[in-house]
Design a protein around this motif. Structure first.
Motif, mmCIF file in Angstrom:
data_model
loop_
_atom_site.group_PDB
_atom_site.id
_atom_site.type_symbol
_atom_site.label_atom_id
_atom_site.label_comp_id
_atom_site.label_asym_id
_atom_site.label_seq_id
_atom_site.Cartn_x
_atom_site.Cartn_y
_atom_site.Cartn_z
ATOM 1 N N MET A 45 0.826 -1.203 0.000
ATOM 2 C CA MET A 45 0.000 0.000 0.000
ATOM 3 C C MET A 45 0.863 1.256 0.000
ATOM 4 N N ASP A 46 1.976 1.208 0.712
ATOM 5 C CA ASP A 46 2.867 2.367 0.777
ATOM 6 C C ASP A 46 3.517 2.662 -0.575
ATOM 7 N N LYS A 49 0.445 4.507 -2.494
ATOM 8 C CA LYS A 49 -0.257 5.651 -1.912
ATOM 9 C C LYS A 49 0.207 6.976 -2.520
ATOM 10 N N GLU A 61 -2.733 10.509 1.765
ATOM 11 C CA GLU A 61 -3.534 9.424 2.320
ATOM 12 C C GLU A 61 -2.577 8.381 2.898
ATOM 13 N N SER A 62 -2.777 8.019 4.145
ATOM 14 C CA SER A 62 -1.899 7.020 4.772
ATOM 15 C C SER A 62 -2.168 5.632 4.224
ATOM 16 N N ASP A 63 -3.411 5.429 3.719
ATOM 17 C CA ASP A 63 -3.829 4.107 3.228
ATOM 18 C C ASP A 63 -3.533 3.022 4.258
ATOM 19 N N ARG A 129 -8.064 5.913 -7.426
ATOM 20 C CA ARG A 129 -8.038 5.500 -6.017
ATOM 21 C C ARG A 129 -8.707 4.140 -5.819
ATOM 22 N N ALA A 132 -6.578 0.988 -4.964
ATOM 23 C CA ALA A 132 -5.992 0.697 -3.648
ATOM 24 C C ALA A 132 -6.424 -0.680 -3.156
ATOM 25 N N ARG A 326 3.116 5.336 -9.875
ATOM 26 C CA ARG A 326 2.186 4.712 -8.930
ATOM 27 C C ARG A 326 1.388 3.563 -9.535
#
Length: 351
Positions: A45-46, A49, A61-63, A129, A132, A326
């Motif tokens: 996720m990082d 994000k 967004e920290s996700d 988004r 994610a 991304r």
């Protein structure tokens, strides 16, 4: 809703909108007993994000991963797993002035024609988004595949016409554009930063290599493994094309050049990209996808409103000037989902 579910034996359903309460995924078909932690999913996720660097959207967004179901004492129960990622940094007011306009390159027009209603805030369900949830599910598939000896790596091969001339896998996660060539990466970053200042964007090419896949994976005739990989990649909003192995260059080759000859040690070449007849050969699976320029740009454009009247439009807000950096983990995640699904389907064939 229809169209939000992917896979058969390993199946996911994503949910949520860009400016809604949350996005996420429900995963069915996880092998019971597989050890899964939120921290493992968070690693992937990082990578996806927003707000990572000067060449990505400044949205923060920290996700942070929240596993809601399907886990007991750190292991998959075999029941559906639900992963939720809450949205925090929404600025929906940025879309108020253009809520009745169709943004060029976006799904505004088609969503309204299909459903009779659309969420204008950050593209709603059509937003990048949405991916994610795919990356969260892909992290779980990736762990299962690793236990089978399968590895997946994607990287930026080209951005805005700047091509990678060398290949260094170690360089991929050490530059902002996830390019396999550190020298080309520097040029790509400068190009993207310049376009961002102008309010414009650019596209590129991302390549993916899959190693360790057993021969014999894939379902004839319609569920070929390359067909399913193609569907997976083309389901990502920014992807406009895909090629395997030699790809479109095959159209300019002779049969004697394109055919992968074999000897006692295996295949001599890999123009087929690791797939013949829709079934894996055991060689490295290689494909490339074409990524379009980000549609949201602040350069003045022409469009129409919901009443059919011609209008000028400038899309404000926070957007990636290039989607390539991304989209790399998203491409890897979708490849993981396809492969895990086919491994489970293959196992059921011989059960």
């Amino acid at each position: 809703m229809p169209g939000s579910t992917f896979g058969e034996a390993f199946k996911i359903t994503t949910f949520g909108e860009s400016h809604g309460e949350a996005v996420g995924v429900i995963i069915d078909g996880i092998t019971p007993g597989l050890e899964i932690s939120e921290a493992e999913i968070q690693i992937q996720m990082d990578r996806r994000k927003p707000g990572q660097s000067s060449v990505t959207t400044p949205r923060k967004e920290s996700d942070k991963v929240h596993i809601v179901s399907g886990i007991f004492e750190g292991k998959a129960t075999g029941t559906p797993m639900m992963v939720v990622l809450y949205n925090h940094d929404m600025k929906s007011e940025a879309y108020s002035d253009i809520q009745n306009l169709f943004r060029p390159g976006h799904a505004d027009y088609t969503y309204l024609k299909k459903y009779g209603i659309r969420d204008h805030r950050g593209s709603g369900r059509a937003s990048g988004r949405e991916t994610a949830g795919r990356v969260a599910a892909g992290a779980i598939a990736r762990k299962s595949l690793a236990q089978r000896g399968v590895s997946i790596v994607a990287y930026t091969k080209e951005i805005g016409g700047i091509q990678c001339e060398t290949y260094s896998e170690d360089a991929i996660e050490k530059n902002a554009v996830r390019a396999c060539d550190p020298v080309a990466a520097e040029k790509m970053v400068k190009l993207i930063e310049g376009l961002a200042k102008e309010g414009n964007s650019c596209g590129g090419i991302v390549e993916c290599r899959i190693r360790g896949v057993q021969p014999g994976l894939g379902e004839p005739v319609f569920d070929k493994i390359d067909a399913d990989l193609a569907k997976a990649m083309l389901s990502i909003g920014a992807v406009k094309g895909i090629e395997f192995g030699a790809g479109f260059a095959a159209a300019r080759m002779l049969g004697s050049e394109h055919n992968d000859h074999m000897n006692k040690d295996g295949f001599v070449t890999n123009n087929a990209g690791g797939i013949l007849g829709g079934i894996s050969t055991g060689e490295e699976i290689v494909f490339r996808v074409a990524v379009k320029p980000t549609s949201s740009i602040s350069v003045p454009q022409k469009t129409i409103d919901i009443h059919g009247e011609e209008k000028p439009i400038v899309t404000e807000g926070r957007h990636d000037p290039s989607i390539c950096p991304r989209i790399v983990p998203v491409i890897e995640a979708m490849a993981c989902l396809v492969l895990e699904d086919h491994y489970k389907r293959q196992a059921s064939l011989h059960a």
